[in-house]
Design an enzyme around this catalytic site. Structure first.
Site, mmCIF file in Angstrom:
data_model
loop_
_atom_site.group_PDB
_atom_site.id
_atom_site.type_symbol
_atom_site.label_atom_id
_atom_site.label_comp_id
_atom_site.label_asym_id
_atom_site.label_seq_id
_atom_site.Cartn_x
_atom_site.Cartn_y
_atom_site.Cartn_z
ATOM 1 N N SER A 186 -4.819 1.246 2.048
ATOM 2 C CA SER A 186 -5.341 1.402 0.696
ATOM 3 C C SER A 186 -6.819 1.761 0.854
ATOM 4 O O SER A 186 -7.402 1.569 1.934
ATOM 5 C CB SER A 186 -5.207 0.092 -0.091
ATOM 6 O OG SER A 186 -6.062 -0.888 0.464
ATOM 7 N N ASP A 195 -3.680 5.894 1.304
ATOM 8 C CA ASP A 195 -2.914 5.739 0.065
ATOM 9 C C ASP A 195 -3.846 5.940 -1.147
ATOM 10 O O ASP A 195 -5.069 5.755 -1.025
ATOM 11 C CB ASP A 195 -2.317 4.314 0.074
ATOM 12 C CG ASP A 195 -1.152 4.146 -0.879
ATOM 13 O OD1 ASP A 195 -0.605 5.151 -1.344
ATOM 14 O OD2 ASP A 195 -0.771 2.976 -1.135
ATOM 15 N N HIS A 196 -3.267 6.297 -2.298
ATOM 16 C CA HIS A 196 -4.003 6.436 -3.585
ATOM 17 C C HIS A 196 -5.519 6.527 -3.495
ATOM 18 O O HIS A 196 -6.215 5.510 -3.634
ATOM 19 C CB HIS A 196 -3.710 5.228 -4.485
ATOM 20 C CG HIS A 196 -2.320 5.178 -4.991
ATOM 21 N ND1 HIS A 196 -1.870 5.946 -6.028
ATOM 22 C CD2 HIS A 196 -1.261 4.442 -4.577
ATOM 23 C CE1 HIS A 196 -0.582 5.675 -6.243
ATOM 24 N NE2 HIS A 196 -0.190 4.767 -5.375
ATOM 25 N N ASP A 216 -5.156 10.975 -5.497
ATOM 26 C CA ASP A 216 -4.574 10.483 -6.744
ATOM 27 C C ASP A 216 -5.512 10.799 -7.896
ATOM 28 O O ASP A 216 -6.410 10.032 -8.208
ATOM 29 C CB ASP A 216 -4.283 8.977 -6.654
ATOM 30 C CG ASP A 216 -3.689 8.439 -7.954
ATOM 31 O OD1 ASP A 216 -3.537 9.232 -8.912
ATOM 32 O OD2 ASP A 216 -3.379 7.243 -8.008
ATOM 33 N N GLU A 269 -0.201 13.163 -6.739
ATOM 34 C CA GLU A 269 0.573 12.416 -7.743
ATOM 35 C C GLU A 269 0.504 13.071 -9.120
ATOM 36 O O GLU A 269 -0.522 13.597 -9.516
ATOM 37 C CB GLU A 269 0.038 10.972 -7.829
ATOM 38 C CG GLU A 269 0.692 10.140 -8.931
ATOM 39 C CD GLU A 269 0.250 8.676 -8.941
ATOM 40 O OE1 GLU A 269 -0.073 8.130 -7.874
ATOM 41 O OE2 GLU A 269 0.238 8.086 -10.032
ATOM 42 N N HIS A 294 3.771 -0.583 -9.380
ATOM 43 C CA HIS A 294 3.139 -1.330 -8.291
ATOM 44 C C HIS A 294 3.123 -2.822 -8.617
ATOM 45 O O HIS A 294 2.912 -3.193 -9.761
ATOM 46 C CB HIS A 294 1.693 -0.860 -8.094
ATOM 47 C CG HIS A 294 1.579 0.571 -7.662
ATOM 48 N ND1 HIS A 294 0.897 1.513 -8.372
ATOM 49 C CD2 HIS A 294 2.093 1.212 -6.577
ATOM 50 C CE1 HIS A 294 0.961 2.685 -7.744
ATOM 51 N NE2 HIS A 294 1.686 2.534 -6.654
ATOM 52 N N GLY A 295 3.313 -3.648 -7.625
ATOM 53 C CA GLY A 295 3.243 -5.099 -7.834
ATOM 54 C C GLY A 295 4.617 -5.730 -7.725
ATOM 55 O O GLY A 295 5.475 -5.248 -6.994
ATOM 56 N N HIS A 351 6.860 5.340 -4.919
ATOM 57 C CA HIS A 351 5.860 4.261 -4.939
ATOM 58 C C HIS A 351 6.455 3.024 -5.588
ATOM 59 O O HIS A 351 7.485 3.091 -6.245
ATOM 60 C CB HIS A 351 4.616 4.728 -5.705
ATOM 61 C CG HIS A 351 3.770 5.665 -4.919
ATOM 62 N ND1 HIS A 351 2.499 5.348 -4.509
ATOM 63 C CD2 HIS A 351 4.025 6.907 -4.431
ATOM 64 C CE1 HIS A 351 2.006 6.365 -3.819
ATOM 65 N NE2 HIS A 351 2.911 7.319 -3.753
ATOM 66 N N ASN A 409 7.050 3.812 -0.155
ATOM 67 C CA ASN A 409 5.861 2.979 0.035
ATOM 68 C C ASN A 409 6.180 1.498 -0.161
ATOM 69 O O ASN A 409 6.772 1.118 -1.169
ATOM 70 C CB ASN A 409 4.804 3.345 -1.007
ATOM 71 C CG ASN A 409 4.133 4.667 -0.719
ATOM 72 O OD1 ASN A 409 4.588 5.440 0.117
ATOM 73 N ND2 ASN A 409 3.042 4.911 -1.400
HETATM 74 ZN ZN LIG Z 1 1.487 3.737 -4.985
#
Ligand SMILES: [Zn+2]
Length: 287
Positions: free
Chosen positions: A50, A82-83, A104, A134, A180-181, A208, A230
């Protein structure tokens, strides 16, 4: 082997209808767990950082431990950012030795996202760095998006086709209903969009928000064209739970290396499970 970009591994995954796992690392121990899991399953793997992790440790520390592990490993390994919204950090990672980056710019208006993503492709391609871009809004589960609102956040197949033909990303992350999460309920995945977007773009798709999806959901998304999956949140949990659970069982022992070892095993176990589910080990055997 030296670190490689995502081109070969995603092309093979797309052709073989499996997916390469992209795991977000946190430190040396978690990186080693990802690499060892890939080795034990003879699978290609994507190590992801990240932007927070890249900034926390600094790019030179991360590239040193990733190279040390990758270069003595027989499996193909990519190091992917990532992102990332920040072009300076993207440039810094490329210069440090990352082999792949994600721009992103999905929060921006379509034309700006397109222009910025294209700019990253132009910067990366001459250096053989792969780029993921994205479209749409991949929400966090904490954003509490209602089902009705969800459609507005999804990537539109028509726009996706134009975006990919102009940007030419190596990997494309359309918002398709994952988040996400940690999911509170059953996520509503727009399979029809995955299908249409894969068909219209011809670009390997990245899924994702993988943590918490059922085996069936993964398999269906992969069969429709998701060649990169991911996994981040799962590793955060294993990282902390692996550590805490060991100490709870041995609370008078203060031997950090044993705790680190327990954390490593917990991380590796979960990663192997996912690699097998995504089918990467089978694909690798097929060459
Ligand atoms: Zn993601």
């Amino acid at each position: 082997m030296p670190l490689e970009n995502m081109t070969d591994m995603l092309a093979k995954a797309s052709a073989g209808k499996y997916a390469v796992g992209a795991f977000n690392i946190l430190d040396y121990n978690s990186t080693k767990a990802v690499v060892t899991a890939a080795e034990e399953t003879s699978s290609p793997i994507i190590i992801q950082t990240s932007t927070k992790t890249a900034i926390f440790w600094g790019t030179s520390a991360i590239i040193a431990w990733v190279r040390e592990l990758a270069e003595s490993s027989p499996v193909p390994i990519a190091l992917h950012l990532d992102h990332c919204k920040d072009l300076d950090l993207i440039r810094q990672c490329i210069e440090a030795g990352w082999t792949s980056v994600m721009i992103d710019a999905s929060a921006r208006p379509f034309e700006e996202n397109l222009a910025l993503s294209r700019q990253v492709v132009e910067m990366a391609r001459p250096r053989r760095i792969t780029v993921e871009a994205e479209l749409g809004a991949i929400v966090g589960v904490e954003d509490d998006i209602h089902v009705k609102e969800q459609d507005a956040h999804l990537a539109d197949p028509e726009q996706a086709a134009r975006f990919c033909s102009e940007v030419e990303p190596d990997c494309f992350a359309p918002a398709v209903g994952t988040a996400h999460g940690v999911y509170k309920g059953e996520p509503k995945i727009a399979y029809d969009r995955i299908d249409q977007i894969a068909a219209r773009t011809g670009v390997p798709l990245a899924l994702h928000g993988g943590t918490g999806l059922s085996d069936e959901v993964f398999k269906k998304c992969i069969s429709l064209g998701c060649a990169k999956v991911n996994i981040s949140t799962q590793l955060k949990y294993a990282f902390i739970d692996g550590f805490v659970a060991y100490h709870a069982r041995n609370n008078t022992e203060y031997d950090p290396l044993k705790v680190i070892g327990a954390q490593f095993e917990e991380l590796k176990r979960g990663i192997i499970e996912k690699i097998k589910l995504f089918g990467g080990c089978q694909g690798e055997q097929e060459g």
